[in-house]
Design an enzyme around this catalytic site. Structure first.
Site, PDB file in Angstrom:
ATOM      1  N   LYS A 236       0.824  -1.211   0.000  1.00 22.63           N
ATOM      2  CA  LYS A 236       0.000   0.000   0.000  1.00 22.63           C
ATOM      3  C   LYS A 236       0.861   1.265   0.000  1.00 22.63           C
ATOM      4  CE  LYS A 236      -2.438  -0.339   3.731  1.00 22.63           C
ATOM      5  NZ  LYS A 236      -2.038   0.634   4.714  1.00 22.63           N
TER       6      LYS A 236
ATOM      7  N   ARG B 290      -9.808   2.469   8.692  1.00 23.68           N
ATOM      8  CA  ARG B 290      -9.442   1.077   8.946  1.00 23.68           C
ATOM      9  C   ARG B 290     -10.540   0.331   9.676  1.00 23.68           C
ATOM     10  NH1 ARG B 290      -3.381   1.504   8.876  1.00 23.68           N
ATOM     11  NH2 ARG B 290      -2.522  -0.564   9.202  1.00 23.68           N
TER      12      ARG B 290
ATOM     13  N   ARG C 151      11.048  -6.288   5.357  1.00 22.41           N
ATOM     14  CA  ARG C 151      10.758  -4.876   5.073  1.00 22.41           C
ATOM     15  C   ARG C 151      11.654  -3.939   5.876  1.00 22.41           C
ATOM     16  NH1 ARG C 151       4.773  -2.328   5.285  1.00 22.41           N
ATOM     17  NH2 ARG C 151       4.932  -2.555   7.554  1.00 22.41           N
TER      18      ARG C 151
ATOM     19  N   ARG D  44      10.760  -2.033  11.226  1.00 22.48           N
ATOM     20  CA  ARG D  44       9.744  -1.514  12.143  1.00 22.48           C
ATOM     21  C   ARG D  44       9.491  -2.496  13.278  1.00 22.48           C
ATOM     22  NH1 ARG D  44       4.774   0.416   8.442  1.00 22.48           N
ATOM     23  NH2 ARG D  44       3.698  -0.545  10.196  1.00 22.48           N
TER      24      ARG D  44
ATOM     25  N   ARG E 205      -1.571  -8.212  13.492  1.00 20.33           N
ATOM     26  CA  ARG E 205      -1.992  -7.144  12.569  1.00 20.33           C
ATOM     27  C   ARG E 205      -2.848  -7.706  11.443  1.00 20.33           C
ATOM     28  NH1 ARG E 205       3.360  -4.724  10.717  1.00 20.33           N
ATOM     29  NH2 ARG E 205       2.114  -3.220   9.564  1.00 20.33           N
TER      30      ARG E 205
HETATM   31  P1  AMP Z   1       0.524   1.154   9.005  1.00 19.70           P
HETATM   32  O1  AMP Z   1       1.831   1.822   8.808  1.00 19.70           O
HETATM   33  O2  AMP Z   1      -0.574   1.746   8.145  1.00 19.70           O
HETATM   34  O3  AMP Z   1       0.607  -0.349   8.889  1.00 19.70           O
HETATM   35  O4  AMP Z   1       0.079   1.473  10.518  1.00 19.70           O
HETATM   36  C1  AMP Z   1       0.850   1.032  11.625  1.00 19.70           C
HETATM   37  C2  AMP Z   1      -0.010   0.937  12.859  1.00 19.70           C
HETATM   38  O5  AMP Z   1      -0.560   2.225  13.179  1.00 19.70           O
HETATM   39  C3  AMP Z   1      -1.219   0.016  12.741  1.00 19.70           C
HETATM   40  O6  AMP Z   1      -0.885  -1.342  12.956  1.00 19.70           O
HETATM   41  C4  AMP Z   1      -2.118   0.594  13.835  1.00 19.70           C
HETATM   42  O7  AMP Z   1      -1.682   0.185  15.121  1.00 19.70           O
HETATM   43  C5  AMP Z   1      -1.877   2.084  13.719  1.00 19.70           C
HETATM   44  N1  AMP Z   1      -2.836   2.707  12.773  1.00 19.70           N
HETATM   45  C6  AMP Z   1      -2.556   3.242  11.552  1.00 19.70           C
HETATM   46  N2  AMP Z   1      -3.665   3.727  10.965  1.00 19.70           N
HETATM   47  C7  AMP Z   1      -4.687   3.496  11.840  1.00 19.70           C
HETATM   48  C8  AMP Z   1      -6.081   3.749  11.815  1.00 19.70           C
HETATM   49  N3  AMP Z   1      -6.673   4.325  10.748  1.00 19.70           N
HETATM   50  N4  AMP Z   1      -6.812   3.370  12.884  1.00 19.70           N
HETATM   51  C9  AMP Z   1      -6.246   2.796  13.963  1.00 19.70           C
HETATM   52  N5  AMP Z   1      -4.940   2.520  14.055  1.00 19.70           N
HETATM   53  C10 AMP Z   1      -4.153   2.855  13.006  1.00 19.70           C
END
Ligand code: AMP
Length: 210
Positions: free
Chosen positions: A13, A88, A123, A156, A167
Site C-alpha cells: 500500500k 481502517r 521490510r 519496524r 496485525r
Molecule cells: P501502518 O503503517 O498503516 O501499517 O500502521 C501502523 C499501525 O498504526 C497500525 O498497525 C495501527 O496500530 C496504527 N494505525 C494506523 N492507521 C490506523 C487507523 N486508521 N486506525 C487505527 N490505528 C491505526
C-alpha cells in the site's frame, strides 16, 4: 482525485501510494507515518499510539478520526490526496462519510496472507522520510541507507512475526468489512499485488481508469 487505499498490512500500500502521489501530483496521507513520527517526537499522541502499535492493535477510532480531521483540513489536501491507512474500521469510514470530505474511489490491493508474511519479514523503513524498501524485493542502492533522503533504514518494531500475525488478524476482522461497505456504494476498484512493483502500479492505474 481523493482516493482511499485499502489493503492488508504489507500488501504494498505504502509503495503504491508513493507512485500514485507522483502520478497524480497529490500528497499521500499515511496514518502509520503520522503516528510513528509522533512516537519519535515523544508527543502525547505518540506515547498513547506506541502501546497499541507495538501490540499490533488499532488506535481507538475517536483519536484517529480527530487526527485525520486536522490533517485533511490542511492546505496541501485541497486538490486531492491518497489516504494510506485510513479508514481502517467501519466507524472511521462512517465518520469520513459524515464529514464534508468527498471520496472519489477506493482501491483494494489484494495479496494472499502467506505472501504478506514473507514480505514483511524483510521490510525496511527509512527512519527519516518513511520510504519503504525490502531486503529482497526492493533493495536500496546502498545497504541500510535510504535512496531518497540518505536516512537510516530500520526494521519496524511491529514487523516482528508475532505482531504481524495479530496485525493480519485485526485487518481481517476490522478492516476487511470496508471492502463490502465501499463495494455497495460502487466505489471499490481492485488490483492484485504482483512480484514487480511496476506491474502492480500498472494494474492499479488501470483499475482507477473507470
Ligand atoms: P501502518 O503503517 O498503516 O501499517 O500502521 C501502523 C499501525 O498504526 C497500525 O498497525 C495501527 O496500530 C496504527 N494505525 C494506523 N492507521 C490506523 C487507523 N486508521 N486506525 C487505527 N490505528 C491505526
Amino acid at each position: 482525485m481523493r482516493l482511499i487505499l485499502l489493503a492488508a498490512p504489507g500488501a504494498g500500500k505504502g509503495t503504491q501510494a508513493e507512485k500514485l502521489s507522483e502520478h497524480f501530483g497529490i500528497p499521500t496521507i499515511s496514518t502509520g507515518a503520522i503516528l510513528r513520527h509522533n512516537i519519535q517526537e515523544g508527543t502525547e499522541l505518540g506515547k498513547l499510539a506506541k502501546t497499541y502499535i507495538d501490540g499490533g492493535n488499532l488506535i481507538p477510532d475517536d483519536i484517529m478520526i480527530q487526527v485525520m480531521d486536522d490533517r485533511l483540513s490542511k492546505e496541501d489536501c485541497k486538490n486531492g490526496f491518497i489516504l494510506d491507512g485510513f479508514p481502517r474500521t467501519l466507524a472511521q469510514a462512517e465518520a469520513l462519510d459524515a464529514s464534508s470530505i468527498q471520496i472519489d474511489k477506493v482501491l483494494n490491493i489484494e495479496v494472499p496472507d502467506e505472501k504478506i508474511i514473507a514480505r514483511l519479514s524483510g521490510r525496511l523503513e527509512c527512519s527519516q522520510c518513511a520510504a519503504t524498501f525490502h531486503t529482497e524485493y526492493r533493495k536500496p542502492k546502498v545497504e541500510g541507507v535510504c535512496d531518497n533522503c540518505g536516512g537510516k533504514l530500520v526494521t519496524r518494531a511491529d514487523d516482528k512475526p508475532e505482531t504481524v500475525k495479530s496485525r493480519l488478524a485485526v485487518y481481517h476482522t476490522q478492516t476487511e468489512p470496508l471492502l463490502k461497505y465501499y463495494s455497495d456504494k460502487g466505489m471499490l476498484r481492485t488490483a492484485h499485488g504482483q512480484e514487480e512493483i511496476a506491474d502492480t502500479t500498472a494494474e492499479v492505474l488501470k483499475a482507477l481508469e473507470d
